[in-house]
Design a protein around this motif. Sequence first.
Motif, PDB file in Angstrom:
ATOM      1  N   THR A  88       0.897  -1.181   0.002  1.00 34.35           N
ATOM      2  CA  THR A  88       0.043  -0.066   0.072  1.00 34.35           C
ATOM      3  C   THR A  88       0.953   1.186   0.217  1.00 34.35           C
ATOM      4  OG1 THR A  88      -0.139  -0.240   2.497  1.00 34.35           O
ATOM      5  CG2 THR A  88      -1.797  -1.001   0.947  1.00 34.35           C
ATOM      6  N   ALA A  89       0.402   2.649  -0.012  1.00 33.69           N
ATOM      7  CA  ALA A  89       1.186   3.601   0.135  1.00 33.69           C
ATOM      8  C   ALA A  89       0.504   4.644   0.947  1.00 33.69           C
ATOM      9  CB  ALA A  89       0.996   4.457  -1.342  1.00 33.69           C
ATOM     10  N   THR A  90       0.254   4.201   2.240  1.00 35.15           N
ATOM     11  CA  THR A  90      -0.186   4.708   3.269  1.00 35.15           C
ATOM     12  C   THR A  90       0.658   5.961   3.799  1.00 35.15           C
ATOM     13  OG1 THR A  90      -1.551   2.790   4.285  1.00 35.15           O
ATOM     14  CG2 THR A  90      -1.533   4.841   5.697  1.00 35.15           C
ATOM     15  N   TRP A  91       1.832   5.670   3.642  1.00 33.26           N
ATOM     16  CA  TRP A  91       2.873   6.779   4.332  1.00 33.26           C
ATOM     17  C   TRP A  91       3.000   7.667   3.310  1.00 33.26           C
ATOM     18  CZ3 TRP A  91       7.921   7.846   2.298  1.00 33.26           C
ATOM     19  CH2 TRP A  91       8.860   8.754   3.107  1.00 33.26           C
ATOM     20  N   VAL A  92       3.198   7.439   1.964  1.00 27.96           N
ATOM     21  CA  VAL A  92       3.299   8.352   1.183  1.00 27.96           C
ATOM     22  C   VAL A  92       2.332   9.394   0.893  1.00 27.96           C
ATOM     23  CG1 VAL A  92       3.489   8.753  -1.319  1.00 27.96           C
ATOM     24  CG2 VAL A  92       4.861   6.746  -0.437  1.00 27.96           C
ATOM     25  N   GLU A  93       0.886   8.722   1.207  1.00 29.12           N
ATOM     26  CA  GLU A  93      -0.090   9.558   1.088  1.00 29.12           C
ATOM     27  C   GLU A  93      -0.367  10.572   2.315  1.00 29.12           C
ATOM     28  OE1 GLU A  93      -3.101   6.620   0.922  1.00 29.12           O
ATOM     29  OE2 GLU A  93      -2.641   6.310  -1.303  1.00 29.12           O
ATOM     30  N   ALA A  94       0.244  10.138   3.693  1.00 25.02           N
ATOM     31  CA  ALA A  94       0.123  10.924   4.550  1.00 25.02           C
ATOM     32  C   ALA A  94       1.205  12.001   4.637  1.00 25.02           C
ATOM     33  CB  ALA A  94       0.383   9.889   5.870  1.00 25.02           C
ATOM     34  N   ILE A  95       2.250  11.825   3.913  1.00 30.63           N
ATOM     35  CA  ILE A  95       3.318  13.038   4.005  1.00 30.63           C
ATOM     36  C   ILE A  95       2.945  13.825   2.718  1.00 30.63           C
ATOM     37  CG2 ILE A  95       5.809  13.409   3.336  1.00 30.63           C
ATOM     38  CD1 ILE A  95       5.205  11.982   5.920  1.00 30.63           C
ATOM     39  N   GLU A  96       2.292  13.439   1.716  1.00 28.07           N
ATOM     40  CA  GLU A  96       1.839  14.260   0.639  1.00 28.07           C
ATOM     41  C   GLU A  96       0.836  15.167   1.052  1.00 28.07           C
ATOM     42  OE1 GLU A  96       0.795  11.958  -2.731  1.00 28.07           O
ATOM     43  OE2 GLU A  96       2.943  11.767  -3.346  1.00 28.07           O
TER      44      GLU A  96
END
Length: 95
Positions: free
Chosen positions: A43-51
């Motif tokens: 998944t891309a949870t971390w990337v989405e949170a930072i973005e």
Amino acid sequence: MSLISIKPLPVPPEPTYQELRASAYPSIPSQLDMQYHDAVNTTATWVEAIEAVKVAYPKPVEVVTTPEVVVEEAQVTEEPVVAEEETIVATEKTP
């Protein structure tokens, strides 16, 4: 009764975008947990949170002004410049 003069409190400065971002990012342990679960679950949870934080508090655009450069015109000569030819002299080696 005497009058007491009360001075107003100073206005605190506005927080910078770095301070706003720093307070909005998830904690480091939470980010590491997000990265682990993203790797396991693809998944891309971390990337989405930072973005989301970067979009909410964008970096201000810096306006850069460059000094004006004056370029003088080069003087043009009437005669073209011709390179001189080199003379190559072959020498014979004696045994």
